[in-house]
Design an enzyme around this catalytic site. Structure first.
Site, PDB file in Angstrom:
ATOM      1  N   ARG A  64       0.828  -1.216   0.000  1.00 39.52           N
ATOM      2  CA  ARG A  64       0.000   0.000   0.000  1.00 39.52           C
ATOM      3  C   ARG A  64       0.858   1.259   0.000  1.00 39.52           C
ATOM      4  O   ARG A  64       0.536   2.253  -0.642  1.00 39.52           O
ATOM      5  CB  ARG A  64      -0.938   0.000   1.209  1.00 39.52           C
ATOM      6  CG  ARG A  64      -1.994  -1.086   1.101  1.00 39.52           C
ATOM      7  CD  ARG A  64      -3.142  -0.815   2.023  1.00 39.52           C
ATOM      8  NE  ARG A  64      -2.752  -0.807   3.414  1.00 39.52           N
ATOM      9  CZ  ARG A  64      -3.522  -0.336   4.391  1.00 39.52           C
ATOM     10  NH1 ARG A  64      -4.684   0.207   4.119  1.00 39.52           N
ATOM     11  NH2 ARG A  64      -3.130  -0.398   5.628  1.00 39.52           N
ATOM     12  N   HIS A 115      -6.877   8.255  12.709  1.00 43.28           N
ATOM     13  CA  HIS A 115      -6.488   6.836  12.644  1.00 43.28           C
ATOM     14  C   HIS A 115      -5.014   6.662  12.302  1.00 43.28           C
ATOM     15  O   HIS A 115      -4.615   5.602  11.811  1.00 43.28           O
ATOM     16  CB  HIS A 115      -7.389   6.086  11.651  1.00 43.28           C
ATOM     17  CG  HIS A 115      -8.825   6.029  12.090  1.00 43.28           C
ATOM     18  ND1 HIS A 115      -9.866   5.700  11.238  1.00 43.28           N
ATOM     19  CD2 HIS A 115      -9.395   6.263  13.304  1.00 43.28           C
ATOM     20  CE1 HIS A 115     -10.996   5.734  11.933  1.00 43.28           C
ATOM     21  NE2 HIS A 115     -10.742   6.086  13.169  1.00 43.28           N
ATOM     22  N   CYS A 130      13.162  -2.234  16.238  1.00 41.24           N
ATOM     23  CA  CYS A 130      13.461  -0.947  16.864  1.00 41.24           C
ATOM     24  C   CYS A 130      14.967  -0.794  17.089  1.00 41.24           C
ATOM     25  O   CYS A 130      15.620  -1.714  17.609  1.00 41.24           O
ATOM     26  CB  CYS A 130      12.727  -0.876  18.196  1.00 41.24           C
ATOM     27  SG  CYS A 130      13.077   0.591  19.158  1.00 41.24           S
ATOM     28  N   CYS A 187      15.457  -0.682  21.222  1.00 43.52           N
ATOM     29  CA  CYS A 187      15.239  -1.817  22.141  1.00 43.52           C
ATOM     30  C   CYS A 187      15.089  -3.152  21.427  1.00 43.52           C
ATOM     31  O   CYS A 187      14.932  -4.183  22.089  1.00 43.52           O
ATOM     32  CB  CYS A 187      14.022  -1.552  23.017  1.00 43.52           C
ATOM     33  SG  CYS A 187      12.454  -1.835  22.179  1.00 43.52           S
ATOM     34  N   GLY A 240     -17.102  11.881   2.384  1.00 45.09           N
ATOM     35  CA  GLY A 240     -16.513  10.616   1.923  1.00 45.09           C
ATOM     36  C   GLY A 240     -16.275   9.596   3.016  1.00 45.09           C
ATOM     37  O   GLY A 240     -15.310   8.851   2.948  1.00 45.09           O
ATOM     38  N   THR A 241     -17.171   9.573   3.994  1.00 45.21           N
ATOM     39  CA  THR A 241     -17.056   8.528   5.029  1.00 45.21           C
ATOM     40  C   THR A 241     -18.398   7.827   5.188  1.00 45.21           C
ATOM     41  O   THR A 241     -19.445   8.477   5.154  1.00 45.21           O
ATOM     42  CB  THR A 241     -16.578   9.096   6.391  1.00 45.21           C
ATOM     43  OG1 THR A 241     -16.660   8.050   7.370  1.00 45.21           O
ATOM     44  CG2 THR A 241     -17.363  10.299   6.864  1.00 45.21           C
TER      45      THR A 241
HETATM   46  C1  BJW Z   1     -17.202   8.736  -1.839  1.00 51.10           C
HETATM   47  C2  BJW Z   1     -16.486   8.643  -3.028  1.00 51.10           C
HETATM   48  C3  BJW Z   1     -16.278   9.836  -3.754  1.00 51.10           C
HETATM   49  C4  BJW Z   1     -16.624   6.658  -2.180  1.00 51.10           C
HETATM   50  N1  BJW Z   1     -16.760  10.990  -3.277  1.00 51.10           N
HETATM   51  N2  BJW Z   1     -17.679   9.880  -1.410  1.00 51.10           N
HETATM   52  C5  BJW Z   1     -19.932  -1.759  18.038  1.00 51.10           C
HETATM   53  C6  BJW Z   1     -20.603  -0.540  17.997  1.00 51.10           C
HETATM   54  C7  BJW Z   1     -19.916   0.671  17.960  1.00 51.10           C
HETATM   55  C8  BJW Z   1     -18.536   0.690  17.983  1.00 51.10           C
HETATM   56  C9  BJW Z   1     -17.872  -0.503  18.023  1.00 51.10           C
HETATM   57  C10 BJW Z   1     -18.551  -1.710  18.050  1.00 51.10           C
HETATM   58  N3  BJW Z   1     -17.634  -2.714  18.070  1.00 51.10           N
HETATM   59  C11 BJW Z   1     -16.393  -2.160  18.060  1.00 51.10           C
HETATM   60  C12 BJW Z   1     -16.529  -0.829  18.042  1.00 51.10           C
HETATM   61  C13 BJW Z   1     -15.444   0.170  18.003  1.00 51.10           C
HETATM   62  C14 BJW Z   1     -14.848   0.275  16.618  1.00 51.10           C
HETATM   63  C15 BJW Z   1     -15.950   0.567  15.602  1.00 51.10           C
HETATM   64  O1  BJW Z   1     -16.404   1.673  15.444  1.00 51.10           O
HETATM   65  N4  BJW Z   1     -16.385  -0.447  14.868  1.00 51.10           N
HETATM   66  C16 BJW Z   1     -17.501  -0.310  13.922  1.00 51.10           C
HETATM   67  C17 BJW Z   1     -17.079  -0.822  12.561  1.00 51.10           C
HETATM   68  C18 BJW Z   1     -18.688  -1.029  14.471  1.00 51.10           C
HETATM   69  N5  BJW Z   1     -13.926   1.385  16.693  1.00 51.10           N
HETATM   70  C19 BJW Z   1     -12.694   1.231  17.138  1.00 51.10           C
HETATM   71  O2  BJW Z   1     -12.248   0.128  17.454  1.00 51.10           O
HETATM   72  C20 BJW Z   1     -11.874   2.479  17.284  1.00 51.10           C
HETATM   73  N6  BJW Z   1     -11.353   2.541  18.590  1.00 51.10           N
HETATM   74  C21 BJW Z   1     -12.135   2.654  19.656  1.00 51.10           C
HETATM   75  O3  BJW Z   1     -13.345   2.719  19.563  1.00 51.10           O
HETATM   76  O4  BJW Z   1     -11.454   2.657  20.842  1.00 51.10           O
HETATM   77  C22 BJW Z   1     -12.223   2.524  22.037  1.00 51.10           C
HETATM   78  C23 BJW Z   1     -12.483   1.038  22.218  1.00 51.10           C
HETATM   79  C24 BJW Z   1     -11.427   0.229  22.582  1.00 51.10           C
HETATM   80  C25 BJW Z   1     -11.676  -1.128  22.770  1.00 51.10           C
HETATM   81  C26 BJW Z   1     -12.941  -1.670  22.532  1.00 51.10           C
HETATM   82  C27 BJW Z   1     -13.979  -0.844  22.101  1.00 51.10           C
HETATM   83  C28 BJW Z   1     -13.738   0.536  21.962  1.00 51.10           C
HETATM   84  C29 BJW Z   1     -10.697   2.457  16.330  1.00 51.10           C
HETATM   85  C30 BJW Z   1     -11.147   2.484  14.922  1.00 51.10           C
HETATM   86  C31 BJW Z   1      -9.945   2.383  14.002  1.00 51.10           C
HETATM   87  C32 BJW Z   1     -10.386   2.208  12.562  1.00 51.10           C
HETATM   88  N7  BJW Z   1      -9.278   1.918  11.783  1.00 51.10           N
HETATM   89  C33 BJW Z   1      -9.496   1.660  10.361  1.00 51.10           C
HETATM   90  C34 BJW Z   1      -8.412   0.686   9.944  1.00 51.10           C
HETATM   91  C35 BJW Z   1      -7.276   1.229   9.189  1.00 51.10           C
HETATM   92  C36 BJW Z   1      -6.606   0.014   8.680  1.00 51.10           C
HETATM   93  C37 BJW Z   1      -5.680   0.267   7.552  1.00 51.10           C
HETATM   94  O5  BJW Z   1      -5.979   0.980   6.597  1.00 51.10           O
HETATM   95  O6  BJW Z   1      -4.653  -0.351   7.625  1.00 51.10           O
HETATM   96  O7  BJW Z   1      -9.580   2.908   9.687  1.00 51.10           O
HETATM   97  S1  BJW Z   1     -11.019   0.857   9.945  1.00 51.10           S
HETATM   98  C38 BJW Z   1     -11.276   1.717   8.470  1.00 51.10           C
HETATM   99  O8  BJW Z   1     -12.567   2.336   8.606  1.00 51.10           O
HETATM  100  C39 BJW Z   1     -10.215   2.815   8.404  1.00 51.10           C
HETATM  101  C40 BJW Z   1     -11.076   4.026   8.135  1.00 51.10           C
HETATM  102  O9  BJW Z   1     -10.422   5.190   8.587  1.00 51.10           O
HETATM  103  C41 BJW Z   1     -12.365   3.722   8.851  1.00 51.10           C
HETATM  104  C42 BJW Z   1     -13.551   4.508   8.334  1.00 51.10           C
HETATM  105  O10 BJW Z   1     -13.858   4.165   7.010  1.00 51.10           O
HETATM  106  P1  BJW Z   1     -14.275   5.300   5.974  1.00 51.10           P
HETATM  107  O11 BJW Z   1     -13.181   6.240   5.812  1.00 51.10           O
HETATM  108  O12 BJW Z   1     -15.596   5.821   6.358  1.00 51.10           O
HETATM  109  O13 BJW Z   1     -14.337   4.443   4.612  1.00 51.10           O
HETATM  110  P2  BJW Z   1     -15.518   3.535   4.042  1.00 51.10           P
HETATM  111  O14 BJW Z   1     -14.927   2.665   3.022  1.00 51.10           O
HETATM  112  O15 BJW Z   1     -16.283   2.879   5.121  1.00 51.10           O
HETATM  113  O16 BJW Z   1     -16.506   4.581   3.369  1.00 51.10           O
HETATM  114  C43 BJW Z   1     -16.145   5.321   2.232  1.00 51.10           C
HETATM  115  C44 BJW Z   1     -17.296   6.247   1.897  1.00 51.10           C
HETATM  116  O17 BJW Z   1     -16.898   7.072   0.833  1.00 51.10           O
HETATM  117  C45 BJW Z   1     -18.562   5.517   1.458  1.00 51.10           C
HETATM  118  O18 BJW Z   1     -19.672   6.037   2.178  1.00 51.10           O
HETATM  119  C46 BJW Z   1     -18.687   5.873  -0.028  1.00 51.10           C
HETATM  120  O19 BJW Z   1     -20.037   6.036  -0.455  1.00 51.10           O
HETATM  121  C47 BJW Z   1     -17.941   7.173  -0.100  1.00 51.10           C
HETATM  122  N8  BJW Z   1     -17.318   7.482  -1.395  1.00 51.10           N
HETATM  123  N9  BJW Z   1     -16.173   7.340  -3.303  1.00 51.10           N
HETATM  124  C48 BJW Z   1     -17.484  10.982  -2.152  1.00 51.10           C
HETATM  125  N10 BJW Z   1     -15.627   9.837  -4.977  1.00 51.10           N
HETATM  126 ZN    ZN Z   2      11.677   0.007  21.005  1.00 45.22          ZN
END
Ligand code: BJW
Ligand code: ZN
Length: 251
Positions: free
Chosen positions: A75, A128, A156, A159, A196-197
């Protein structure tokens, strides 16, 4: 295929933005889609080909760090030849315009691709994290990596611990200072835009409700309706690269 928003809807959004003094933005993968970065969800989303449990969780990394690193290398290599698009540039233009007026602009992004900064945005909060930095799972020491390839499993220098991408994975807490900056921007904004989310990943998805609760006017730009669409004042459905340049007031 989505129809473009009506001229009236565009006009409504332009009017909201024209009077803004404190603008807060939340972006997601959709804003980078027109640059060629895949989104996560949907028919051609990343999670169709790769499991989020394996590739985007600390448990998945612990199970098979080589596999997670190989995917991240691919990526980062792809990103090296990807450029920001008209949507990213419009947000950078909006920031410059507001800064010239002495007004406030905050851009919270869920994206890890660095394209907002590449387009010239300055006040960016990476909720993120970033794929362009790494940190040690043992001592936490962080360093910039950029697009350089990584051979094998990186270790690292301080360490000897395993290094990992500086991305926030599922189940991990967002960096506190970044989250507080984004939350503060949302609750003190007079205009909040969600762009776009899919608005399903928390806590980022909650920013729009926080902004509304604090009295902000709200605009959504997305190809299709999301859970945020019914909450906002104006929902504009179409490509961000087409819509955003039409919203930015003339300098
Ligand atoms: C366009 C377009 C164009 C396309 N023009 N538009 C149950 C309920 C609620 C919450 C949780 C749950 N179970 C677990 C959770 C917590 C969890 C969560 O929310 N999960 C849900 C999925 C249910 N969240 C977390 O774990 C977060 N941490 C947290 O809550 O800590 C506290 C906690 C700790 C321990 C336990 C519980 C809570 C951390 C979240 C980290 C997300 N990380 C990622 C991974 C990156 C990986 C990588 O790339 O390597 O980040 S997930 C992934 O989704 C990425 C994104 O940033 C994130 C959001 O996605 P995004 O950007 O919205 O993309 P898409 O693909 O979903 O949408 C794209 C949109 O664009 C679409 O709508 C299209 O229509 C549109 N589009 N082309 C305009 N041209
Ligand atoms: Zn280290």
């Amino acid at each position: 295929m989505t129809d473009l928003p009506s001229a009236t809807a565009i006009q409504q959004a332009r009017a909201i933005l024209a009077g803004a003094r404190r603008v807060a933005i939340l972006t997601g993968a959709g804003i980078s889609a027109e640059s060629g970065v895949p989104t996560y969800r949907g028919v051609s989303g990343v999670w169709k080909a790769f499991s989020a449990k394996d590739m985007a969780s600390p448990e998945g990394f612990a199970r098979d760090p080589e596999r997670v690193w190989a995917w991240h290398n691919d990526r980062r290599l792809a990103l090296a030849s990807i450029a920001p698009n008209a949507g990213h540039r419009a947000l950078a233009d909006l920031e410059r315009l507001l800064a010239d007026r002495g007004d406030r602009f905050d851009l919270a992004t869920q994206n890890i691709d660095g394209l907002h900064q590449a387009a010239g945005s300055r006040n960016v909060h990476e909720l993120h994290g970033t794929i362009l930095a790494i940190y040690c799972v043992v001592c936490g020491k962080r360093r910039w990596l950029g697009f350089d390839p990584v051979d094998g499993l990186p270790r690292c220098e301080s360490c000897g611990g395993l290094l990992r991408p500086a991305i926030v994975w599922f189940g991990e807490v967002l960096p506190r200072d970044v989250w507080l900056a984004a939350a503060n921007a949302a609750t003190s904004s007079d205009v909040f835009m969600t762009i776009g989310t899919s608005a399903v990943v928390y806590p980022a998805a909650g920013l729009v409700e926080m902004a509304i609760g604090a009295g902000a006017r709200t605009i959504e730009v997305n190809l299709e309706p999301t859970p945020a669409s019914t909450l906002v004042d104006v929902a504009l459905h179409g490509p961000a690269g087409n819509i955003l340049p039409r919203l930015v007031p003339e300098a």
